[in-house]
Write a protein that holds these residues in place. Sequence first.
Motif, PDB file in Angstrom:
ATOM      1  N   UNK A 108      34.215  -8.663 -78.025  1.00  0.00           N
ATOM      2  CA  UNK A 108      35.531  -8.098 -77.723  1.00  0.00           C
ATOM      3  C   UNK A 108      35.297  -6.638 -77.367  1.00  0.00           C
ATOM      4  N   UNK A 109      35.102  -6.393 -76.080  1.00  0.00           N
ATOM      5  CA  UNK A 109      34.723  -5.055 -75.626  1.00  0.00           C
ATOM      6  C   UNK A 109      35.885  -4.073 -75.719  1.00  0.00           C
ATOM      7  N   UNK A 110      35.536  -2.824 -75.974  1.00  0.00           N
ATOM      8  CA  UNK A 110      36.530  -1.757 -75.992  1.00  0.00           C
ATOM      9  C   UNK A 110      36.889  -1.380 -74.555  1.00  0.00           C
ATOM     10  N   UNK A 111      38.144  -1.145 -74.329  1.00  0.00           N
ATOM     11  CA  UNK A 111      38.644  -0.822 -72.997  1.00  0.00           C
ATOM     12  C   UNK A 111      39.406   0.493 -73.086  1.00  0.00           C
ATOM     13  N   UNK A 112      39.227   1.343 -72.109  1.00  0.00           N
ATOM     14  CA  UNK A 112      39.965   2.605 -72.071  1.00  0.00           C
ATOM     15  C   UNK A 112      40.427   2.874 -70.652  1.00  0.00           C
ATOM     16  N   UNK A 113      41.464   3.671 -70.526  1.00  0.00           N
ATOM     17  CA  UNK A 113      41.917   4.079 -69.202  1.00  0.00           C
ATOM     18  C   UNK A 113      40.834   4.942 -68.564  1.00  0.00           C
ATOM     19  N   UNK A 114      40.457   4.600 -67.370  1.00  0.00           N
ATOM     20  CA  UNK A 114      39.395   5.341 -66.696  1.00  0.00           C
ATOM     21  C   UNK A 114      40.012   6.493 -65.905  1.00  0.00           C
ATOM     22  N   UNK A 115      40.402   7.487 -66.654  1.00  0.00           N
ATOM     23  CA  UNK A 115      41.066   8.625 -66.048  1.00  0.00           C
ATOM     24  C   UNK A 115      40.775   9.839 -66.897  1.00  0.00           C
ATOM     25  N   UNK A 116      40.472  10.951 -66.254  1.00  0.00           N
ATOM     26  CA  UNK A 116      40.231  12.192 -66.969  1.00  0.00           C
ATOM     27  C   UNK A 116      41.223  13.232 -66.476  1.00  0.00           C
ATOM     28  N   UNK A 117      42.027  13.739 -67.388  1.00  0.00           N
ATOM     29  CA  UNK A 117      42.967  14.809 -67.064  1.00  0.00           C
ATOM     30  C   UNK A 117      42.358  16.114 -67.552  1.00  0.00           C
TER      31      UNK A 117
END
Length: 549
Positions: free
Chosen positions: A101-110
């Motif tokens: 169950x892989x970790x997922x994150x928004x691929x965005x850097x502000x």
Amino acid sequence: MKALLSIFTSMLFVSLLATTTPYFQGEVIVQIIGDYNHENEVANNLETLINSFKDYELQADRELSKRMCIWLLTFNNDKIATSDLVMLVKSHPAVNTAQHNHKVSLREIIPNDHFFDLQWGLQNIGQNGGVPGADISATLAWEIATGGLTSDGKEIVIAIIDDGFDLEHPDIDFWKNLNETPGNGLDDDNNGYIDDYHGWNAYNNSGSLPVAYHGTHVTGIAAAIGNNDLGISGVNWGVKVMPVAGASFSEAVAIAAYGYVLEMRALYNETDGEFGAYVVATNSSFGVDYGDPVNYPLWGAMYDSMGDVGILSVASTMNSNVNVDLVGDIPTNFPSPYLLGVTNTTRHDLRNPNAAYGAISINLGAPGTQIFSTVPGGDYFNMSGTSMSSPHVTGAIALLYAAASNNLLTVYNDNPGDLALFFRDIILESVDQIPALENITSSGGRLNIYNALQMLISTDRPDSPEIEINIVNDQVHIYWDHVAGANSYQIYQTENPDAPFPDGWLDADGNFIVVGIPEAGQPGFIGDTFPPHKFYRVVASTDFPPVSQ
């Protein structure tokens, strides 16, 4: 697993220095064998699976997809490592397949730059009435790369040819010619230019550069230092800027400016980086309205010459509502494949009505209306024009160089011009198609650097086996999925993941390890006394005869 290149050798490396795993410990996602229309069959298989691993306290957490018979299961991670349990479950007769169950994150850097919310061209969320998404997707791209060095350690440089620069601006990292001693009146590096420590002034053939508003503004768009809690973000946060004063009414000055850039990159190539600079792109926001390339043969020849040594050139088109294919424009009408002509788009993804176009000469659009950027005195201000559009593309080119793999750079090491054209094609093929630019630019779209980086990754990285690493009693276990067509795998380790491959990628005995293919339908595995705190790479290959594991 995606087929990304016609060549077969594939590689992927994983660091054991990471403090967190990319998946949730004590969890496994499984697809149970059975037909979802026959719930009892699925339920029985699930119960059988759970009973088989009751020693590890395996239990059903929740159903993820009834139709696909997918469940999330949990277990006691203190009793068995997650990777080991996943491999055991995957081979169970009641299971079709299993995975982490892989970790997922928004691929965005502000970034934390103070005025980033004013930079709609980098991230348009509808501020000031704009259209959300009418931007170059920079925040997504920065998840992949932010600029600086190439994977093989080259300092990436862009040359901004303009009217002048604030070399003291705190938000810009200007390149320095460290082989030159400033102010001694000598040509220390024998490049033909005296005291060119800070760059070059083609107006008066000196190393003393004028301060000017336009050039400083253009520079910040391409290369303002990002995420430094100050001012703005450039498209490329870490690229060095070679300032060249040469935006002039005189064609001779323009040629001299380009001549300096050409000399520095050629010198870099010829001396293997000891002298010169690794200039990958030039930006020019000046030209001759209604100019005919026939009358400017030497200016036009500069682009092919720079291209041959590895430099793409980006030029803004006229600030007039005309078709330059019909009326002419210098430099965007020059036919060099190493030249990109850029027009001006707005926060509504429309062409600015005061920007020129041309289905042949103008390749793409980029944000250029009300662009907030650096100006002299450490300050910031809005400006509009095609001059503001081209540096978005220039910064994007440099970002591709920062994201490219060492393998790709090695392939093109002796043919830098071909690498420049490779990146040009990626920039043009990855644009966001927008109606406002259809049939009036060669690509029909507006720059999207995130799309470009994704395309680079898909063409740069070949098929890669999924790798999982687990350390048990100081023994490294490496698992991977079989790559179709492979007849062997090689396992490398290193303490320096940036080391040239395969040099520096060796096993404990100084040789890479060749292992045979896994059994049909089974993942690869090797358990050995590899030391932890290394970087590992698994390479699938057809270059070795099958060997037993």
